[in-house]
Design a protein around this motif. Sequence first.
Motif, PDB file in Angstrom:
ATOM      1  N   ARG A  19      53.555  -1.778 129.546  1.00  0.00           N
ATOM      2  CA  ARG A  19      52.051  -1.688 129.124  1.00  0.00           C
ATOM      3  C   ARG A  19      51.182  -1.903 130.409  1.00  0.00           C
ATOM      4  NH1 ARG A  19      48.668  -2.120 124.648  1.00  0.00           N
ATOM      5  NH2 ARG A  19      46.597  -3.305 125.066  1.00  0.00           N
ATOM      6  N   GLY A  53      50.005   1.711 121.994  1.00  0.00           N
ATOM      7  CA  GLY A  53      49.482   2.708 120.970  1.00  0.00           C
ATOM      8  C   GLY A  53      47.817   2.537 121.100  1.00  0.00           C
ATOM      9  N   ASP A  54      47.452   1.325 121.402  1.00  0.00           N
ATOM     10  CA  ASP A  54      45.891   1.354 121.616  1.00  0.00           C
ATOM     11  C   ASP A  54      45.440   1.862 122.622  1.00  0.00           C
ATOM     12  OD1 ASP A  54      47.282  -0.772 122.567  1.00  0.00           O
ATOM     13  OD2 ASP A  54      45.364  -1.839 122.918  1.00  0.00           O
ATOM     14  N   LEU A  55      46.126   2.059 123.918  1.00  0.00           N
ATOM     15  CA  LEU A  55      45.830   2.605 124.975  1.00  0.00           C
ATOM     16  C   LEU A  55      45.709   4.195 125.074  1.00  0.00           C
ATOM     17  CD1 LEU A  55      47.499   0.206 127.612  1.00  0.00           C
ATOM     18  CD2 LEU A  55      45.227   0.241 126.679  1.00  0.00           C
ATOM     19  N   LYS A  58      42.887   6.668 125.277  1.00  0.00           N
ATOM     20  CA  LYS A  58      42.307   6.647 126.490  1.00  0.00           C
ATOM     21  C   LYS A  58      42.906   7.470 127.554  1.00  0.00           C
ATOM     22  CE  LYS A  58      40.896   1.933 125.817  1.00  0.00           C
ATOM     23  NZ  LYS A  58      40.829   0.415 126.513  1.00  0.00           N
TER      24      LYS A  58
END
Length: 285
Positions: A19, A53-55, A58
């Motif tokens: 990450r 997953g949240d990145l 972007k």
Amino acid sequence: MRSADPRVVLGLHRSRHERRLLTGALELGVTALDTSTNYLGFRSHQILAQTAGDLLPKFTLSTKVGYFPGQNGGEHSLDPVRLHAAVEQAADDLGREPDLVFLHNPEHSLRAAAPHGRDMLAQACAVLADSATKGLCAAWGIASWDPSPLLDLIGPTAPKPSVLMVRAGLLAGAGTLDAADALVQAWDLGDRAVWGMSPFGGSTDAPMWARIDPRVFLRDDSRLSRVQAVFRTAYHLPRVDSVAVGTDDPAHLGELVDALAGEVEERTVHEYRRLLRDRSRSQPA
């Protein structure tokens, strides 16, 4: 935070998919991410979704299809059914549709397909074009380690890729460079639709990078390191707009982003390509 530069693509080949690497890339303004179904032991998509997953929203995200789990770790296939299923599975595993899906090294299967290679390539391209039409990906392309076999297999009715990815840089070789140029012309792609990969030929620690000074290719050779000069020159061998480069070190990625400030001396590049061609012609067949 630096402004985004779409010319640098963070490639995840051999990456640990940490990450911190993705957050570091975003801080550097690197917002393009490239992976493949077969990276990280065919687990790349799942690990990305689990760890970052949240990145992912972007990034503009590209992946590749063509390799499948099999004996000895993997096998290559251009079977239309398998390719379509792979594109669908990629979107499911990533939790989002990729922005770009490459047909991965089609030459791997095409060499054994003669005399049916043209039909096989056309069918594989049609699968990816149909996937884009159906919204499984935004666009599709071809990523080829050795593009030379593709030149004679481009049919007039086959779909045209949006992006071509090929080896780039000082170690790419005359055949790869000339084949890439020919494909760009045949598909009328233009520089902005061409990506480079493997700009260091596998490693920045290769002995040859200590034996030569690639800064000779730059107009001002005092500003950048040898590693930066190798990377910057890769955008001109062949001429590409984006280069996918792999690293697990955000600091190294930052060094490469900084390399984009360098200017390449075109005359030196042309002379280098002429020397490559001369050497290729002098070698026995």
